[in-house]
Design a protein around this motif. Structure first.
Motif, mmCIF file in Angstrom:
data_model
loop_
_atom_site.group_PDB
_atom_site.id
_atom_site.type_symbol
_atom_site.label_atom_id
_atom_site.label_comp_id
_atom_site.label_asym_id
_atom_site.label_seq_id
_atom_site.Cartn_x
_atom_site.Cartn_y
_atom_site.Cartn_z
ATOM 1 N N ILE A 9 -7.912 4.073 -3.571
ATOM 2 C CA ILE A 9 -7.951 2.979 -2.602
ATOM 3 C C ILE A 9 -9.256 2.184 -2.603
ATOM 4 O O ILE A 9 -9.225 0.942 -2.564
ATOM 5 N N TYR B 142 -7.719 3.177 3.793
ATOM 6 C CA TYR B 142 -7.802 1.714 3.705
ATOM 7 C C TYR B 142 -8.776 1.174 4.747
ATOM 8 O O TYR B 142 -9.520 0.220 4.484
ATOM 9 N N THR C 267 0.799 -1.235 0.000
ATOM 10 C CA THR C 267 0.000 0.000 0.000
ATOM 11 C C THR C 267 0.827 1.279 0.000
ATOM 12 O O THR C 267 0.263 2.374 -0.064
#
Length: 317
Positions: free
Chosen positions: A30, A57, A22
């Motif tokens: 995202i 996230y 990430t």
């Protein structure tokens, strides 16, 4: 159900061998990235406060859980203790902040992001003085002992470290009550980590490899250790053509076939799908030898920004 194989950690918990990296992911990309990753079998998501996107996230993961796309117990969520939370009294605070941002009540794996402690200044990831990071002399062994308490309290299921060298690992293992389950390091064909790979196997730890594609978008450039773009390397492209695969798939398979976990970063749905298709072929011994021959000690992430290379616990001297 995910078809990605798992590796068993010393803690007894299972970690999917392929995870979603990430770092450098843009917040606006995202939601689709997480949705696509879960759809094609990813369950391991590697995160960190340093990446400044844990909240985004967390929102995407919560959305997936609420709509039943996946169950929490099937996910393997990793976060990391940032350098400014190395003081033992700050470790739990750092962990709880990540859990809050990720909207979870436990972490599957919590890593010390590096052995280097820096000053804890509220709201600053890298507090500077005269252009250089403000160091602390907190011993990473003391930090580790505070992380062990997170396991005792049930906040995290497994603990490990990232960006440690062999001597630092040996010292930590000699005094740890709970042995590190995972060592996360940069590993690709230009930095094959031969010594550390052998060390983790001997000590029954799992290695997680970041930047398996040699991180062509690394912000640490130019610098003396910079690797080539692995996806443009003629050797990699030749092997890819032979197998009918992409260069990225060859580079990911290089780590997978070594029995290691790896976390290629992508926020592009098509690349996320492609990166998961690495379990239906094998590199030959000759392929592996050719990839190994590219090793030159290069690092996409040298960790020497803002004077960190002068820290007494800098791992890459």
């Amino acid at each position: 159900m995910s078809s990605i194989p798992c590796l068993t950690l010393p803690s007894g918990h299972k970690m999917p061998q392929l995870g979603l990296g990430t770092w450098l992911s843009l917040p606006e990309n995202i939601p689709k990235a997480v949705e696509q990753a879960l759809e094609c079998g990813y369950r391991h998501i590697d995160l960190a406060p340093l990446y400044e996107n844990e909240k985004e996230y967390g929102e995407a993961i919560e959305k997936a859980l609420k709509k039943g796309q996946v169950k929490r117990e099937d996910l393997f969520i990793v976060s990391k203790l940032w350098n400014s939370f190395h003081a033992p009294e700050d470790v739990k605070t750092g962990c709880l902040q990540s859990m809050k941002d990720l909207r979870v009540d436990y972490l599957d794996l919590y890593l010390m992001h590096s052995p280097m402690g820096i000053k804890n200044v509220k709201g600053e990831l890298m507090p500077l003085k005269d252009g250089k990071v403000i160091f602390t002399d907190v011993d990473y062994v003391d930090t580790w002992k505070a992380m062990e308490k997170l396991v005792d309290e049930g906040l995290v299921r497994s603990i490990g470290v990232a960006n440690f060298n062999k001597s630092q690992m040996e010292r930590l293992l000699s005094c740890a009550r709970i042995k590190p389950c995972v060592l996360q390091v940069e590993r690709h064909c230009y930095q094959n980590q031969k010594e550390l790979t052998a060390f983790t196997r001997t000590n029954k730890m799992v290695m997680t490899c970041y930047s398996p594609l040699s991180c062509p978008k690394t912000p640490f450039r130019p610098h003396k250790w910079e690797p080539k773009n692995g996806m443009e390397d003629p050797v990699v492209k030749e092997i890819a053509k032979k197998h009918g695969k992409s260069p990225a798939q060859i580079l990911i398979r290089y780590n997978i076939q070594a029995g290691l976990a790896t976390i290629p970063k992508s926020e592009t749905p098509a690349h996320i799908i492609e990166n998961a298709k690495v379990f239906d072929f094998c590199l030959t011994d000759d392929d592996v030898k050719k990839l190994e021959s590219l090793h030159c000690g290069a690092r996409a992430v040298p960790w020497d920004i803002h004077g960190l290379g002068e820290h007494k616990y800098y791992p890459f001297k």
